[in-house]
Design a protein around this motif. Structure first.
Motif, PDB file in Angstrom:
ATOM      1  N   ARG A  12     -48.176  -5.145  29.887  1.00 53.79           N
ATOM      2  CA  ARG A  12     -47.017  -5.090  28.983  1.00 53.79           C
ATOM      3  C   ARG A  12     -46.026  -6.214  29.215  1.00 53.79           C
ATOM      4  O   ARG A  12     -45.108  -6.406  28.410  1.00 53.79           O
ATOM      5  CB  ARG A  12     -46.304  -3.743  29.135  1.00 53.79           C
ATOM      6  CG  ARG A  12     -47.071  -2.543  28.595  1.00 53.79           C
ATOM      7  CD  ARG A  12     -46.291  -1.267  28.847  1.00 53.79           C
ATOM      8  NE  ARG A  12     -44.912  -1.371  28.351  1.00 53.79           N
ATOM      9  CZ  ARG A  12     -43.908  -0.621  28.782  1.00 53.79           C
ATOM     10  NH1 ARG A  12     -44.124   0.276  29.745  1.00 53.79           N
ATOM     11  NH2 ARG A  12     -42.697  -0.760  28.293  1.00 53.79           N
ATOM     12  N   LEU A  13     -46.200  -6.960  30.285  1.00 55.24           N
ATOM     13  CA  LEU A  13     -45.283  -8.055  30.558  1.00 55.24           C
ATOM     14  C   LEU A  13     -45.553  -9.222  29.612  1.00 55.24           C
ATOM     15  O   LEU A  13     -46.713  -9.548  29.340  1.00 55.24           O
ATOM     16  CB  LEU A  13     -45.432  -8.538  32.006  1.00 55.24           C
ATOM     17  CG  LEU A  13     -44.970  -7.579  33.101  1.00 55.24           C
ATOM     18  CD1 LEU A  13     -45.224  -8.194  34.468  1.00 55.24           C
ATOM     19  CD2 LEU A  13     -43.498  -7.238  32.928  1.00 55.24           C
ATOM     20  N   PRO A  14     -44.521  -9.863  29.113  1.00 61.17           N
ATOM     21  CA  PRO A  14     -44.736 -11.012  28.232  1.00 61.17           C
ATOM     22  C   PRO A  14     -45.332 -12.181  29.007  1.00 61.17           C
ATOM     23  O   PRO A  14     -45.035 -12.382  30.185  1.00 61.17           O
ATOM     24  CB  PRO A  14     -43.329 -11.344  27.717  1.00 61.17           C
ATOM     25  CG  PRO A  14     -42.409 -10.774  28.749  1.00 61.17           C
ATOM     26  CD  PRO A  14     -43.087  -9.562  29.297  1.00 61.17           C
ATOM     27  N   ALA A  15     -46.183 -12.929  28.332  1.00 65.52           N
ATOM     28  CA  ALA A  15     -46.780 -14.110  28.959  1.00 65.52           C
ATOM     29  C   ALA A  15     -45.950 -15.336  28.615  1.00 65.52           C
ATOM     30  O   ALA A  15     -45.386 -15.430  27.516  1.00 65.52           O
ATOM     31  CB  ALA A  15     -48.213 -14.293  28.475  1.00 65.52           C
ATOM     32  N   LEU A  16     -45.869 -16.255  29.557  1.00 60.86           N
ATOM     33  CA  LEU A  16     -45.190 -17.510  29.259  1.00 60.86           C
ATOM     34  C   LEU A  16     -45.987 -18.268  28.208  1.00 60.86           C
ATOM     35  O   LEU A  16     -47.211 -18.380  28.308  1.00 60.86           O
ATOM     36  CB  LEU A  16     -45.059 -18.367  30.526  1.00 60.86           C
ATOM     37  CG  LEU A  16     -43.961 -17.985  31.514  1.00 60.86           C
ATOM     38  CD1 LEU A  16     -44.017 -18.914  32.713  1.00 60.86           C
ATOM     39  CD2 LEU A  16     -42.589 -18.054  30.868  1.00 60.86           C
ATOM     40  N   PRO A  17     -45.320 -18.812  27.201  1.00 67.51           N
ATOM     41  CA  PRO A  17     -46.048 -19.562  26.172  1.00 67.51           C
ATOM     42  C   PRO A  17     -46.582 -20.879  26.709  1.00 67.51           C
ATOM     43  O   PRO A  17     -46.179 -21.346  27.780  1.00 67.51           O
ATOM     44  CB  PRO A  17     -44.988 -19.795  25.090  1.00 67.51           C
ATOM     45  CG  PRO A  17     -43.688 -19.746  25.829  1.00 67.51           C
ATOM     46  CD  PRO A  17     -43.883 -18.745  26.929  1.00 67.51           C
ATOM     47  N   ALA A  18     -47.487 -21.470  25.955  1.00 59.33           N
ATOM     48  CA  ALA A  18     -48.019 -22.783  26.330  1.00 59.33           C
ATOM     49  C   ALA A  18     -46.874 -23.776  26.433  1.00 59.33           C
ATOM     50  O   ALA A  18     -45.895 -23.704  25.679  1.00 59.33           O
ATOM     51  CB  ALA A  18     -49.040 -23.239  25.289  1.00 59.33           C
TER      52      ALA A  18
ATOM     53  N   VAL B 269     -34.616 -19.270  24.424  1.00 62.72           N
ATOM     54  CA  VAL B 269     -34.237 -19.209  25.845  1.00 62.72           C
ATOM     55  C   VAL B 269     -34.107 -20.625  26.392  1.00 62.72           C
ATOM     56  O   VAL B 269     -34.931 -21.494  26.086  1.00 62.72           O
ATOM     57  CB  VAL B 269     -35.281 -18.429  26.681  1.00 62.72           C
ATOM     58  CG1 VAL B 269     -34.942 -18.491  28.174  1.00 62.72           C
ATOM     59  CG2 VAL B 269     -35.380 -16.979  26.226  1.00 62.72           C
ATOM     60  N   ILE B 270     -33.069 -20.838  27.190  1.00 63.50           N
ATOM     61  CA  ILE B 270     -32.921 -22.087  27.948  1.00 63.50           C
ATOM     62  C   ILE B 270     -32.825 -21.696  29.415  1.00 63.50           C
ATOM     63  O   ILE B 270     -31.918 -20.957  29.807  1.00 63.50           O
ATOM     64  CB  ILE B 270     -31.677 -22.880  27.528  1.00 63.50           C
ATOM     65  CG1 ILE B 270     -31.735 -23.227  26.040  1.00 63.50           C
ATOM     66  CG2 ILE B 270     -31.552 -24.158  28.374  1.00 63.50           C
ATOM     67  CD1 ILE B 270     -30.461 -23.888  25.521  1.00 63.50           C
TER      68      ILE B 270
ATOM     69  N   ILE C 184     -37.291 -24.925  27.722  1.00 61.51           N
ATOM     70  CA  ILE C 184     -36.801 -24.508  26.404  1.00 61.51           C
ATOM     71  C   ILE C 184     -37.901 -23.668  25.758  1.00 61.51           C
ATOM     72  O   ILE C 184     -39.016 -24.151  25.555  1.00 61.51           O
ATOM     73  CB  ILE C 184     -36.483 -25.720  25.514  1.00 61.51           C
ATOM     74  CG1 ILE C 184     -35.426 -26.624  26.185  1.00 61.51           C
ATOM     75  CG2 ILE C 184     -36.004 -25.270  24.131  1.00 61.51           C
ATOM     76  CD1 ILE C 184     -35.252 -27.961  25.490  1.00 61.51           C
ATOM     77  N   ILE C 185     -37.596 -22.414  25.447  1.00 61.94           N
ATOM     78  CA  ILE C 185     -38.584 -21.517  24.856  1.00 61.94           C
ATOM     79  C   ILE C 185     -38.153 -21.178  23.434  1.00 61.94           C
ATOM     80  O   ILE C 185     -37.002 -20.781  23.197  1.00 61.94           O
ATOM     81  CB  ILE C 185     -38.745 -20.238  25.698  1.00 61.94           C
ATOM     82  CG1 ILE C 185     -39.236 -20.618  27.105  1.00 61.94           C
ATOM     83  CG2 ILE C 185     -39.718 -19.262  25.042  1.00 61.94           C
ATOM     84  CD1 ILE C 185     -39.334 -19.471  28.055  1.00 61.94           C
ATOM     85  N   LEU C 186     -39.071 -21.361  22.494  1.00 64.02           N
ATOM     86  CA  LEU C 186     -38.763 -21.145  21.088  1.00 64.02           C
ATOM     87  C   LEU C 186     -38.939 -19.687  20.684  1.00 64.02           C
ATOM     88  O   LEU C 186     -39.524 -18.889  21.413  1.00 64.02           O
ATOM     89  CB  LEU C 186     -39.660 -22.035  20.222  1.00 64.02           C
ATOM     90  CG  LEU C 186     -39.604 -23.544  20.514  1.00 64.02           C
ATOM     91  CD1 LEU C 186     -40.376 -24.309  19.448  1.00 64.02           C
ATOM     92  CD2 LEU C 186     -38.167 -24.050  20.598  1.00 64.02           C
TER      93      LEU C 186
ATOM     94  N   ARG D 222     -43.183 -23.653  24.615  1.00 67.89           N
ATOM     95  CA  ARG D 222     -42.250 -23.910  25.717  1.00 67.89           C
ATOM     96  C   ARG D 222     -42.246 -25.411  26.003  1.00 67.89           C
ATOM     97  O   ARG D 222     -43.305 -26.024  26.177  1.00 67.89           O
ATOM     98  CB  ARG D 222     -42.692 -23.124  26.954  1.00 67.89           C
ATOM     99  CG  ARG D 222     -41.904 -23.407  28.221  1.00 67.89           C
ATOM    100  CD  ARG D 222     -42.256 -22.376  29.288  1.00 67.89           C
ATOM    101  NE  ARG D 222     -43.688 -22.271  29.504  1.00 67.89           N
ATOM    102  CZ  ARG D 222     -44.323 -22.764  30.577  1.00 67.89           C
ATOM    103  NH1 ARG D 222     -43.640 -23.397  31.521  1.00 67.89           N
ATOM    104  NH2 ARG D 222     -45.629 -22.621  30.712  1.00 67.89           N
ATOM    105  N   TYR D 223     -41.063 -26.005  26.050  1.00 73.10           N
ATOM    106  CA  TYR D 223     -40.913 -27.424  26.363  1.00 73.10           C
ATOM    107  C   TYR D 223     -40.225 -27.568  27.720  1.00 73.10           C
ATOM    108  O   TYR D 223     -39.194 -26.936  27.973  1.00 73.10           O
ATOM    109  CB  TYR D 223     -40.091 -28.140  25.283  1.00 73.10           C
ATOM    110  CG  TYR D 223     -40.781 -28.186  23.942  1.00 73.10           C
ATOM    111  CD1 TYR D 223     -41.840 -29.069  23.718  1.00 73.10           C
ATOM    112  CD2 TYR D 223     -40.395 -27.340  22.901  1.00 73.10           C
ATOM    113  CE1 TYR D 223     -42.489 -29.106  22.495  1.00 73.10           C
ATOM    114  CE2 TYR D 223     -41.036 -27.373  21.675  1.00 73.10           C
ATOM    115  CZ  TYR D 223     -42.084 -28.255  21.488  1.00 73.10           C
ATOM    116  OH  TYR D 223     -42.735 -28.292  20.268  1.00 73.10           O
TER     117      TYR D 223
END
Length: 254
Positions: free
Chosen positions: A69-75, A108-109, A164-166, A172-173
């Motif tokens: 259930r935990l969110p995954a970090l985006p690419a 998110v920053i 930086i997460i969109l 994710r940048y």
């Protein structure tokens, strides 16, 4: 998972861990190094329930969450150069082409001073021993009298990192201060890397006021600015995962 934004004290964690069958107070140091957000992972359901109750006795409100259930970090993609405009953050790709990231899409920053390991190749020379194959016949000048060896040396250094997460965690940048062109700051540029990094964070936060900030970003955005140190990038990533989980939980009203 913590429900509050205040990190627990290590003494509270030690007392809580001492109540878990099979663990001791010293295990808190193993599982909870620089803990914030995600208290511990990979516990059995029974261990997690006992820890939750023990933390509640310490005044720390938590929630037990199954790993899937935990969110995954985006690419993620690293950014070396960008431009700041009123409408968007213009990101340059490796070949110099640029594309816009609208400020309203920044969710998110996250930032911080992170300890990273560097490995360098060290070259050394030594006199070959009398029994070394390269030195059996010194009368033959083609045979070397010295042996060259290479070893890897690890060195820890601190690096300023920004993520930086969109929206909807689609991308994710990442920005590494020592590999980023701060020319985008223009007349607001500082004379040192730390100052430029802090100023960049403030510019991003100003243009994307809706974005959630992690501990490190909030410290830099405040006056006077400060830095939060993380023992490793994985610790920073864990905090981002917790922040994404918390935001998702708030949106669903869970």
């Amino acid at each position: 998972m913590q429900k509050s934004t205040e990190p627990p004290a290590i003494e509270q964690l030690k007392r809580a861990f001492s109540r878990i069958p099979g663990l001791t107070a010293y295990d808190a140091n193993k599982y909870c190094r620089e803990t914030f957000g995600i208290i511990a992972r990979n516990f059995t359901g029974e261990q997690a329930t006992v820890l939750q109750a023990a933390l509640a006795a310490e005044g720390i409100e938590t929630e037990v969450v199954e790993e899937p259930r935990l969110p995954a970090l985006p690419a993620g993609k690293m950014v070396r150069r960008a431009e700041i405009t009123p409408q968007s953050l213009m990101i340059f790709d490796p070949v110099g082409q640029k594309f816009p990231v609208e400020w309203g899409h920044v969710m998110v920053i996250a930032a911080g001073k992170v300890s990273v390991a560097e490995f360098t190749r060290v070259r050394t020379e030594r006199e070959a021993s009398a029994y070394d194959l390269s030195n059996l016949d010194r009368r033959n000048r083609r045979q070397p009298k010295k042996v060259t060896e290479y070893t890897s040396k690890e060195k820890l250094r601190e690096q300023y990192l920004l993520e930086i997460i969109l929206s909807r965690a689609v991308m994710r940048y990442g920005i590494e201060a020592d590999r980023f062109d701060f020319g985008c700051l223009g007349e607001n540029a500082k004379t040192d890397e730390a100052g430029n990094f802090c100023q960049l964070l403030r510019e991003l936060a100003k243009h994307a006021p809706q974005a959630a900030l992690n501990r490190g970003a909030r410290a830099m955005a405040a006056e006077p600015g400060g830095f939060v140190s993380y023992p490793g990038k994985n610790i920073l990533n864990e905090e981002i995962v917790w922040q994404l989980w918390r935001m998702s939980r708030d949106q669903t009203g869970a």
